[in-house]
Enzyme design. Structure first.
Site, short mmCIF file in Angstrom:
data_model
loop_
_atom_site.label_atom_id
_atom_site.label_comp_id
_atom_site.label_asym_id
_atom_site.label_seq_id
_atom_site.Cartn_x
_atom_site.Cartn_y
_atom_site.Cartn_z
N ASP A 97 23.02 37.23 49.62
CA ASP A 97 23.94 36.95 50.72
C ASP A 97 24.89 38.15 50.90
OD1 ASP A 97 25.85 35.98 52.43
OD2 ASP A 97 26.35 34.21 51.23
N GLU A 119 36.29 62.78 36.99
CA GLU A 119 35.49 62.32 35.86
C GLU A 119 34.02 62.59 36.13
OE1 GLU A 119 34.66 58.08 35.29
OE2 GLU A 119 36.34 57.69 36.64
N CYS A 164 39.29 57.13 35.78
CA CYS A 164 39.87 57.14 37.14
C CYS A 164 41.36 57.48 37.14
CB CYS A 164 39.69 55.77 37.80
SG CYS A 164 37.98 55.32 38.01
N HIS A 216 44.67 51.06 41.83
CA HIS A 216 43.35 51.70 41.72
C HIS A 216 42.34 50.68 42.25
CE1 HIS A 216 39.66 53.35 40.39
NE2 HIS A 216 39.47 52.42 39.46
N LYS A 244 42.93 40.85 43.26
CA LYS A 244 43.11 40.18 41.96
C LYS A 244 44.32 40.75 41.24
CE LYS A 244 38.23 39.21 41.21
NZ LYS A 244 37.33 38.62 40.28
P1 HMG Z 1 28.59 41.07 39.85
O1 HMG Z 1 27.90 40.50 38.68
O2 HMG Z 1 27.79 41.86 40.81
O3 HMG Z 1 29.27 40.03 40.76
O4 HMG Z 1 29.78 41.96 39.26
P2 HMG Z 1 29.75 38.50 40.51
O5 HMG Z 1 28.57 37.64 40.38
O6 HMG Z 1 30.81 38.43 39.44
O7 HMG Z 1 30.41 38.28 41.92
C1 HMG Z 1 31.51 38.99 42.31
C2 HMG Z 1 32.40 38.06 43.12
O8 HMG Z 1 31.68 37.72 44.31
C3 HMG Z 1 32.70 36.72 42.41
O9 HMG Z 1 34.01 36.36 42.74
C4 HMG Z 1 31.73 35.76 43.08
O10 HMG Z 1 32.17 34.41 43.07
C5 HMG Z 1 31.71 36.31 44.49
P3 HMG Z 1 35.15 36.27 41.60
O11 HMG Z 1 34.62 35.42 40.51
O12 HMG Z 1 35.33 37.72 41.12
O13 HMG Z 1 36.32 35.75 42.29
N1 HMG Z 1 30.51 35.92 45.24
C6 HMG Z 1 30.54 35.59 46.55
N2 HMG Z 1 31.54 35.50 47.43
C7 HMG Z 1 31.23 35.13 48.71
N3 HMG Z 1 29.97 34.84 49.11
C8 HMG Z 1 28.95 34.91 48.25
C9 HMG Z 1 29.20 35.31 46.90
N4 HMG Z 1 28.42 35.47 45.81
C10 HMG Z 1 29.24 35.87 44.80
N5 HMG Z 1 27.70 34.60 48.66
C11 HMG Z 1 31.42 43.66 39.21
C12 HMG Z 1 30.89 42.44 39.97
C13 HMG Z 1 32.69 44.12 39.86
C14 HMG Z 1 31.71 43.27 37.77
C15 HMG Z 1 30.34 44.77 39.29
O14 HMG Z 1 30.23 45.23 40.61
C16 HMG Z 1 30.62 45.95 38.37
O15 HMG Z 1 30.31 45.89 37.19
N6 HMG Z 1 31.19 47.10 38.90
C17 HMG Z 1 31.44 48.31 38.12
C18 HMG Z 1 32.61 48.18 37.17
C19 HMG Z 1 33.92 48.03 37.90
O16 HMG Z 1 34.07 48.36 39.07
N7 HMG Z 1 34.97 47.55 37.18
C20 HMG Z 1 36.27 47.38 37.76
C21 HMG Z 1 37.40 47.41 36.73
S1 HMG Z 1 37.33 48.86 35.70
C22 HMG Z 1 37.86 50.13 36.76
O17 HMG Z 1 38.40 49.88 37.78
C23 HMG Z 1 37.58 51.53 36.33
C24 HMG Z 1 36.45 52.22 37.07
O18 HMG Z 1 36.89 52.59 38.37
C25 HMG Z 1 35.96 53.43 36.29
C26 HMG Z 1 36.96 54.42 35.72
O19 HMG Z 1 38.09 54.14 35.39
O20 HMG Z 1 36.50 55.53 35.50
C27 HMG Z 1 35.24 51.34 37.27
#
Ligand code: HMG
Length: 387
Positions: free
Chosen positions: A30, A80, A112, A234, A243
């Protein structure tokens, strides 16, 4: 006390993007999962002849064209996704911009986060030498493995900031709240092109670092929550900012007003994660997309870098700031981009790997003034199309 801060700031992002609806269709999921669940619509895609250097030079060029290079004696390059284990990427940028040879130049790394210590160091330096300026550049390409959960959170971009003792856009406050802990939430060993990460855990550690940094900011005599008009976070994806804002309001026992953070998410929603540049893209977006005149208002900023470090600090918007923004340029840059089909995205993702000693000539695709023309004898050859 001498006021120090951002004289002007400018960003750049490549001219191609992938719609996340295209990715969702391909994955059979979706599209609302991306548009609402993670709050992202598009991810920026650099061409094979674009990298952190070309994006950085594109971001910095308008600053030099408008304010000149006089007084700049330091380049701090935060990234990075470095292109060399030894040479600072800022040295290429220094040459492309034609800065004075009497210049210090160094690269900073901590996921980051590193543009924030670069900004703080620059402010401390210009307080000591008010006749000098520092060019702080954050530039990154966020690339995750295809079909990983991080794929929808890719992106690319650069933000350049001119730091001086005559801030025309933002005065940076002297008080910070700091937090550091040794965790493995996201990291990229030298032998890997893409990061390893524990996505859900990383979001939880981000929120924890926010609260710890906020507590330290309060303990150090920082402003009260109510003093802030806007908050910038960030943004690895825009929903993370929502959040974070909810979490901070709860922790500060303050009423939640999501409008205080939303303007900061507009650019990030269509650029994606630009790692070090991400929070400064959010700052640019806040200044350029807030209908209200923010002159004299306080902005709270939270910078996070996995691994992990967090910093909460404040900035005050300088009256007349709108005259020093590049709003029209930025909006045109985003409007004039083109969407690519899924197969083109895959070709762009699969950037050709340089082989030791072999010559690699790159296709002439970049729309900006600067491009990486080739890697020859292990040396990167950058071109200024106007030279
Ligand atoms: P995921 O497994 O793809 O997604 O991981 P999910 O299943 O947890 O779904 C995400 C959200 O979408 C959930 O909402 C679902 O309910 C919702 P939440 O529980 O969060 O409220 N959802 C829907 N909503 C509407 N309609 C739908 C639907 N289906 C699901 N149909 C994750 C998501 C962000 C974990 C993943 O993308 C990821 O691992 N990303 C990379 C790591 C990341 O960005 N981390 C962020 C924090 S760390 C950081 O910011 C540092 C970084 O920038 C690096 C650095 O510092 O160098 C990453």
């Amino acid at each position: 006390m001498i006021k120090t801060g951002i004289e002007a700031l400018s960003f750049y992002t490549p001219h191609r993007y992938l719609k996340l609806a295209t990715l969702a269709e391909r994955q059979g999921i979706d599209p609302e999962k991306f548009s609402r669940g993670i709050g992202q619509d598009k991810i920026a895609l650099p061409g094979h002849d674009e990298d952190i250097v070309t994006m950085a030079a594109e971001a910095a060029r308008p600053l030099i064209d408008r304010y000149g290079a006089d007084g700049i004696d330091t380049v701090l390059f935060a990234t990075e996704t470095g292109i060399d284990q030894s040479k600072a990427a800022g040295i290429y940028v220094h040459q492309l911009l034609g800065l004075s040879p009497n210049c210090r130049n160094v690269e900073l790394k901590q996921a980051c986060y590193s543009a924030t210590p670069a900004l703080q160091l620059a402010c401390s330096y210009v307080a000591r030498r008010p006749d000098r300026k520092v060019l702080v550049i954050a530039s990154d390409v966020a690339r995750y493995d295809r079909d990983s959960s991080g794929e929808a959170t890719q992106g690319a971009g650069a933000v350049a900031m001119l730091i001086s003792a005559e801030p025309k856009v933002l005065e940076i406050g002297a008080i910070s709240g700091l937090f550091c802990e040794d965790i493995m939430d996201f990291w990229r060993p030298n032998h890997r092109r893409t990061p390893l990460f524990d996505g859900k855990y990383s979001t939880l550690r981000y929120l924890n670092a926010l609260v710890e940094a906020w507590r330290d900011y309060q303990a150090n005599g920082g402003k009260a929550y109510e003093d802030f008009s806007r908050f910038c976070y960030h943004l690895p994806f825009s929903r993370m900012g929502e959040k974070a804002h909810r979490h901070l309001a709860k922790s500060a026992k303050a009423p939640l007003d999501m409008d205080q953070a939303l303007a900061g998410m507009e650019y990030n929603r269509v650029v994606g994660n630009a790692y070090t540049a991400s929070i400064y893209l959010a700052l640019t977006s806040t200044l350029e997309n807030s209908a209200e005149d923010l002159a004299g208002k306080s902005i709270g900023l939270f910078s996070y870098g996995s691994g992990a470090t967090g910093e909460f600090f404040d900035a005050t918007v300088v009256p007349g700031y709108r005259d020093h923004l590049f709003t029209d340029r930025h909006k045109a840059l985003l409007k004039d981009r083109v969407a690519v089909e899924y197969d083109d995205y895959v070709s762009l993702w699969d950037a050709p790997a340089a082989q030791d000693g072999a010559e690699l000539t790159l296709p002439d695709e970049a729309q900006g003034r600067y491009r990486l023309a080739s890697i020859n004898d292990n040396k990167r050859i950058y071109i200024d199309k106007n030279a």
